[in-house]
Design a protein around this motif. Structure first.
Motif, mmCIF file in Angstrom:
data_model
loop_
_atom_site.group_PDB
_atom_site.id
_atom_site.type_symbol
_atom_site.label_atom_id
_atom_site.label_comp_id
_atom_site.label_asym_id
_atom_site.label_seq_id
_atom_site.Cartn_x
_atom_site.Cartn_y
_atom_site.Cartn_z
ATOM 1 N N GLU A 254 -92.675 -38.958 -16.199
ATOM 2 C CA GLU A 254 -92.501 -40.266 -15.574
ATOM 3 C C GLU A 254 -91.551 -40.164 -14.389
ATOM 4 N N PHE A 255 -91.234 -38.940 -13.995
ATOM 5 C CA PHE A 255 -90.301 -38.704 -12.903
ATOM 6 C C PHE A 255 -90.826 -37.555 -12.055
ATOM 7 N N GLY A 256 -90.411 -37.532 -10.825
ATOM 8 C CA GLY A 256 -90.750 -36.421 -9.954
ATOM 9 C C GLY A 256 -89.786 -35.264 -10.176
ATOM 10 N N THR A 257 -90.252 -34.081 -9.847
ATOM 11 C CA THR A 257 -89.418 -32.893 -9.966
ATOM 12 C C THR A 257 -89.408 -32.174 -8.627
ATOM 13 N N THR A 258 -88.651 -31.102 -8.560
ATOM 14 C CA THR A 258 -88.635 -30.290 -7.350
ATOM 15 C C THR A 258 -90.024 -29.711 -7.098
ATOM 16 N N PRO B 130 -94.752 -34.249 -8.207
ATOM 17 C CA PRO B 130 -94.334 -35.646 -8.313
ATOM 18 C C PRO B 130 -94.520 -36.269 -9.696
ATOM 19 N N ASP B 131 -95.348 -35.632 -10.558
ATOM 20 C CA ASP B 131 -95.712 -36.321 -11.795
ATOM 21 C C ASP B 131 -95.911 -35.422 -13.014
ATOM 22 N N HIS B 132 -95.477 -34.150 -12.923
ATOM 23 C CA HIS B 132 -95.650 -33.258 -14.074
ATOM 24 C C HIS B 132 -94.777 -32.011 -13.938
ATOM 25 N N ILE B 133 -94.690 -31.298 -15.040
ATOM 26 C CA ILE B 133 -94.088 -29.968 -15.031
ATOM 27 C C ILE B 133 -95.141 -28.988 -15.519
ATOM 28 N N GLN B 134 -94.919 -27.719 -15.264
ATOM 29 C CA GLN B 134 -95.816 -26.671 -15.744
ATOM 30 C C GLN B 134 -94.979 -25.595 -16.426
ATOM 31 N N SER C 237 -91.218 -20.871 -12.211
ATOM 32 C CA SER C 237 -90.137 -20.678 -11.246
ATOM 33 C C SER C 237 -89.186 -19.545 -11.633
ATOM 34 N N ALA C 238 -89.380 -18.960 -12.793
ATOM 35 C CA ALA C 238 -88.577 -17.819 -13.264
ATOM 36 C C ALA C 238 -87.089 -18.126 -13.365
ATOM 37 N N GLY C 239 -86.747 -19.338 -13.788
ATOM 38 C CA GLY C 239 -85.357 -19.669 -14.045
ATOM 39 C C GLY C 239 -84.796 -20.859 -13.296
ATOM 40 N N HIS C 240 -85.443 -21.281 -12.239
ATOM 41 C CA HIS C 240 -84.914 -22.410 -11.474
ATOM 42 C C HIS C 240 -84.994 -23.718 -12.248
ATOM 43 N N ASP C 241 -85.895 -23.788 -13.238
ATOM 44 C CA ASP C 241 -85.996 -24.952 -14.107
ATOM 45 C C ASP C 241 -86.285 -24.467 -15.525
ATOM 46 N N ALA C 242 -86.196 -25.385 -16.493
ATOM 47 C CA ALA C 242 -86.347 -24.982 -17.886
ATOM 48 C C ALA C 242 -86.839 -26.143 -18.748
ATOM 49 N N VAL C 243 -87.460 -25.802 -19.875
ATOM 50 C CA VAL C 243 -87.765 -26.749 -20.937
ATOM 51 C C VAL C 243 -86.949 -26.304 -22.137
ATOM 52 N N MET C 244 -86.223 -27.263 -22.728
ATOM 53 C CA MET C 244 -85.298 -26.954 -23.816
ATOM 54 C C MET C 244 -85.451 -27.925 -24.979
ATOM 55 N N LEU C 245 -85.110 -27.446 -26.170
ATOM 56 C CA LEU C 245 -84.861 -28.325 -27.300
ATOM 57 C C LEU C 245 -83.453 -28.874 -27.090
ATOM 58 N N ASP D 65 -81.335 -29.596 -10.240
ATOM 59 C CA ASP D 65 -80.099 -30.384 -10.224
ATOM 60 C C ASP D 65 -79.341 -30.297 -11.559
ATOM 61 N N ARG D 66 -79.957 -29.662 -12.568
ATOM 62 C CA ARG D 66 -79.360 -29.432 -13.893
ATOM 63 C C ARG D 66 -79.114 -30.713 -14.683
ATOM 64 N N ILE D 67 -79.812 -31.771 -14.339
ATOM 65 C CA ILE D 67 -79.729 -33.023 -15.093
ATOM 66 C C ILE D 67 -80.828 -33.015 -16.155
ATOM 67 N N PRO D 68 -80.482 -33.158 -17.440
ATOM 68 C CA PRO D 68 -81.504 -33.193 -18.495
ATOM 69 C C PRO D 68 -82.352 -34.463 -18.393
#
Length: 165
Positions: free
Chosen positions: A56-60, A63-67, A109-117, A136-139
């Motif tokens: 529901e938010f854009g990312t680097t 605009p509408d998803h992550i992979q 991106s090999a580390g620039h972003d992440a999916v976490m528990l 931006d490191r904002i969860p």
């Protein structure tokens, strides 16, 4: 939970056994979600065919998803608990992710972003949410549970068609 993995076993660890789960939970200091453990018993990490998650938010990156590139397992080179430089704690330290949980996905991106528990609300023994960490490191919450995260994963071509690619 009907996740179908690609045939490539690049991210796949050794056959999961209960002592491996216990050791990982001890080293990570959390109880891993039962749905995550169930998935790893069927296949201990790998590349899912459906790798995009609507947001529901854009990312680097979109605009509408992550992979994601892969769901990480336990043990082996790509295990979430390893200290090989590729484990969750090493990634948190190297990339400056918030120390709120466990990195569970490898990203294109090999580390620039992440999916976490994310255990920040549930505590280490509770059911963690799933969050996305951008540059931006904002969860940002993408699912209330690991089960919900898996249910959200869709084929990435759905987004390519939308953007005209």
């Amino acid at each position: 939970m009907n996740i179908i993995f690609e045939e490539d076993d690049f991210y796949t660890g050794p056959q999961l056994e209960a002592p491996m789960v216990q050791r990982a939970e001890y080293l990570l200091g959390v109880r891993l979600p039962p749905a995550y453990i169930d998935l790893l018993y069927r296949r201990n990490g790998g590349v899912p065919r459906s790798r995009c998650c609507p947001t529901e938010f854009g990312t680097t990156w979109a605009p509408d998803h992550i992979q994601i590139s892969a769901i990480r397992g336990i043990g082996g080179e790509w295990g979430i608990e390893t200290n090989s430089g590729l484990g969750s704690a090493d990634m948190i330290a190297e990339w400056g992710y918030p120390d709120v949980g466990v990195v569970i996905c490898d990203m294109p991106s090999a580390g620039h972003d992440a999916v976490m528990l994310d255990y920040s609300e549930s505590g280490p023994q509770g059911e963690p949410a799933v969050i996305y960490i951008d540059e931006d490191r904002i969860p940002r919450r993408i699912a209330d549970s690991f089960v919900e995260f898996l249910e959200l994963l869709v084929a990435c071509d759905r987004f390519a068609e939308k953007s005209g690619e």
